[in-house]
Design an enzyme around this catalytic site. Structure first.
Site, PDB file in Angstrom:
ATOM      1  N   GLU A  80     -55.183  65.877   2.258  1.00 27.17           N
ATOM      2  CA  GLU A  80     -53.855  66.355   1.855  1.00 27.17           C
ATOM      3  C   GLU A  80     -52.846  65.228   1.673  1.00 27.17           C
ATOM      4  O   GLU A  80     -51.830  65.398   1.003  1.00 27.17           O
ATOM      5  CB  GLU A  80     -53.305  67.344   2.898  1.00 27.17           C
ATOM      6  CG  GLU A  80     -54.073  68.638   3.007  1.00 27.17           C
ATOM      7  CD  GLU A  80     -55.074  68.619   4.149  1.00 27.17           C
ATOM      8  OE1 GLU A  80     -55.374  69.715   4.666  1.00 27.17           O
ATOM      9  OE2 GLU A  80     -55.550  67.526   4.507  1.00 27.17           O
ATOM     10  N   TYR A 140     -61.133  76.098  -0.516  1.00 28.15           N
ATOM     11  CA  TYR A 140     -59.865  76.827  -0.442  1.00 28.15           C
ATOM     12  C   TYR A 140     -59.573  77.612  -1.724  1.00 28.15           C
ATOM     13  O   TYR A 140     -58.966  78.668  -1.690  1.00 28.15           O
ATOM     14  CB  TYR A 140     -58.704  75.833  -0.249  1.00 28.15           C
ATOM     15  CG  TYR A 140     -58.319  75.505   1.161  1.00 28.15           C
ATOM     16  CD1 TYR A 140     -59.189  75.647   2.229  1.00 28.15           C
ATOM     17  CD2 TYR A 140     -57.040  75.007   1.429  1.00 28.15           C
ATOM     18  CE1 TYR A 140     -58.810  75.314   3.516  1.00 28.15           C
ATOM     19  CE2 TYR A 140     -56.649  74.671   2.711  1.00 28.15           C
ATOM     20  CZ  TYR A 140     -57.534  74.818   3.750  1.00 28.15           C
ATOM     21  OH  TYR A 140     -57.140  74.476   5.016  1.00 28.15           O
ATOM     22  N   HIS A 205     -59.748  81.404   5.433  1.00 29.80           N
ATOM     23  CA  HIS A 205     -58.760  80.562   6.105  1.00 29.80           C
ATOM     24  C   HIS A 205     -57.414  81.265   6.011  1.00 29.80           C
ATOM     25  O   HIS A 205     -56.943  81.574   4.914  1.00 29.80           O
ATOM     26  CB  HIS A 205     -58.712  79.195   5.403  1.00 29.80           C
ATOM     27  CG  HIS A 205     -57.481  78.398   5.662  1.00 29.80           C
ATOM     28  ND1 HIS A 205     -57.475  77.262   6.443  1.00 29.80           N
ATOM     29  CD2 HIS A 205     -56.203  78.543   5.214  1.00 29.80           C
ATOM     30  CE1 HIS A 205     -56.258  76.753   6.476  1.00 29.80           C
ATOM     31  NE2 HIS A 205     -55.471  77.512   5.738  1.00 29.80           N
ATOM     32  N   HIS A 234     -58.741  81.080  12.120  1.00 31.91           N
ATOM     33  CA  HIS A 234     -57.455  80.461  12.481  1.00 31.91           C
ATOM     34  C   HIS A 234     -56.407  81.528  12.819  1.00 31.91           C
ATOM     35  O   HIS A 234     -55.206  81.314  12.580  1.00 31.91           O
ATOM     36  CB  HIS A 234     -56.905  79.560  11.364  1.00 31.91           C
ATOM     37  CG  HIS A 234     -57.881  78.611  10.761  1.00 31.91           C
ATOM     38  ND1 HIS A 234     -58.877  77.975  11.478  1.00 31.91           N
ATOM     39  CD2 HIS A 234     -58.039  78.174   9.463  1.00 31.91           C
ATOM     40  CE1 HIS A 234     -59.573  77.190  10.662  1.00 31.91           C
ATOM     41  NE2 HIS A 234     -59.089  77.308   9.448  1.00 31.91           N
ATOM     42  N   ASP A 293     -63.568  74.207  13.861  1.00 38.00           N
ATOM     43  CA  ASP A 293     -62.879  73.570  12.726  1.00 38.00           C
ATOM     44  C   ASP A 293     -63.013  72.054  12.809  1.00 38.00           C
ATOM     45  O   ASP A 293     -62.173  71.314  12.285  1.00 38.00           O
ATOM     46  CB  ASP A 293     -61.403  73.965  12.696  1.00 38.00           C
ATOM     47  CG  ASP A 293     -60.736  73.714  11.346  1.00 38.00           C
ATOM     48  OD1 ASP A 293     -61.460  73.566  10.346  1.00 38.00           O
ATOM     49  OD2 ASP A 293     -59.495  73.657  11.293  1.00 38.00           O
TER      50      ASP A 293
END
Length: 391
Positions: A80, A140, A205, A234, A293
């Site tokens: 990221e 994602y 997620h 999560h 994770d």
């Protein structure tokens, strides 16, 4: 602890331990392993003279089903923050040292510089090193990257692919998929899994956005998709999401996956705290799983979503949170084992051969000391970790 170093040609392993939790406690204290599976359970088992056998004398240890971690960034997560912010790959040793015998590899934010093909290669590397490794296709984003160009073909043709994930919802890093897109993805996976004889779960997620689990609620309300195919992970990001997860699990008789965050802002949102909280709200222990994770990134963002920095998640927190649930008597050992073995095997569709110590099951066995610390890990009968071995 090991009696000798037998040649590779030896076929049998006999574990003599102090106690067996299968997950319930058994009268047996011996496990005979043949051909990678549990051949017999009993007391004072013996093997005829001349048969090739390796004997492990561990009278002070507890044998339990080897742990299953359904959410591992085996190729590393992150990215990221641009170049230099990618997390490292995990090693087979790092996995097995935590008593984990089975992992499911996942791609996260970065589905560009890391691909399903990279993930499959790493999964096969781990298998060659003795870990039972699987993977989710996708990442994602929506539409998800695949190996064959088609979700159903990935499930039908690639043995290691057991589902789709981790599709991001309620997160500023997601593709902001429309409801009809989510429904189409899940239905595609369901049919592909049926053709392949797999469970075909969709591993979601869930970020800290205000929509929370609403997209999954709508999915289960407005379609015929069964709740067992949809797994949100999560769910302990913040208190409101955890409260919603309890209601979601109870309303739909669904499973929720708690993450053993090692950067939890407060103890109530740690893996330990979240599991205890869900149980207190009436969620059955059978409907809760716990994953690490690990080797994913733990990024920090400002209020505008700007990247501030990151750390790398580790799987040691998973085991520490799990141990604490037993040590603080939130759960008995047999109940707690479900969180990281039996429940997970059922969720993934591996329950006919993993997640339990029983005749005919894969010989995936972890030996724990009295503090519940892993000392040895066996996967299909092969010792992939021993505390006494040089590392």
């Amino acid at each position: 602890m090991l009696t000798g170093h037998p040649p590779e040609s030896e076929l049998l392993t006999l574990l003599r331990v102090g106690r067996i939790q299968a997950p319930e406690r058994l009268e047996a204290t011996n496990i005979l392993i043949a051909g990678g599976r549990i051949a017999a359970l009993g007391r004072d088992l013996d093997v005829p003279t001349g048969w090739p056998v390796r004997v492990v004398e561990a009278p002070d240890l507890i044998a339990v089903p080897a742990f299953i971690d359904q959410h591992v960034h085996v190729t590393g997560g992150g990215g990221e923050g641009g170049g230099g912010s990618r997390c490292p790959e995990i090693t087979a040793q790092e996995i097995a040292a935590m008593g984990i015998g089975t992992v499911v590899g996942v791609l996260g934010t970065d589905g560009i510089s890391r691909s399903p093909a990279d993930l499959l290669a790493k999964v096969r590397d781990l298998r060659a090193e003795g870990i039972a490794a699987y993977m989710y296709t996708g990442s994602y984003r929506v539409p998800p990257p695949t190996l064959t160009g088609d979700l159903q073909r990935d499930l039908a043709w690639i043995p290691e692919v057991i589902g789709l994930g981790e599709i991001a919802i309620s997160d500023h890093r997601s593709s902001q998929p429309r409801q009809d897109e989510l429904e189409r993805l899940v239905s595609e996976v369901r049919v592909g899994a049926m053709l392949a004889g797999k469970r075909g779960i969709c591993h979601f997620h869930v970020g800290d956005g205000p929509r929370g689990l609403e997209p999954l609620r709508r999915l289960l309300t407005d379609t015929e998709i069964p709740a067992e195919q949809v797994i949100p992970t999560h769910v302990n990001r913040h208190r409101a999401l955890l409260e919603e997860a309890a209601d979601y699990a109870l309303t739909f008789n669904a499973c929720v996956d708690v993450t053993a965050f090692d950067d939890a802002d407060e103890d109530d949102l740690s893996g330990f705290g979240a599991v205890a909280w869900l149980l207190a709200r009436g969620v059955p222990v059978e409907r809760i799983t716990l994953s690490s994770d690990c080797n994913g990134s733990l990024p920090e963002f400002d209020a505008q979503g700007g990247y501030l920095g990151m750390r790398v998640a580790r799987n040691a927190t998973l085991i520490a949170d799990w141990q604490r649930l037993v040590h603080e008597q939130v759960l008995t050992l047999d109940q707690a084992l479900g969180l990281i073995s039996g429940n997970v095997a059922r969720v993934l569709g591996l329950h006919e051969h993993k997640g339990r110590l029983a005749v005919g099951f894969d010989a995936d066995v972890t030996l724990l000391d009295s503090a519940l610390t892993p000392q040895q890990t066996y996967v299909t009968g092969r010792c992939v970790y021993s505390q006494d071995s040089p590392r």
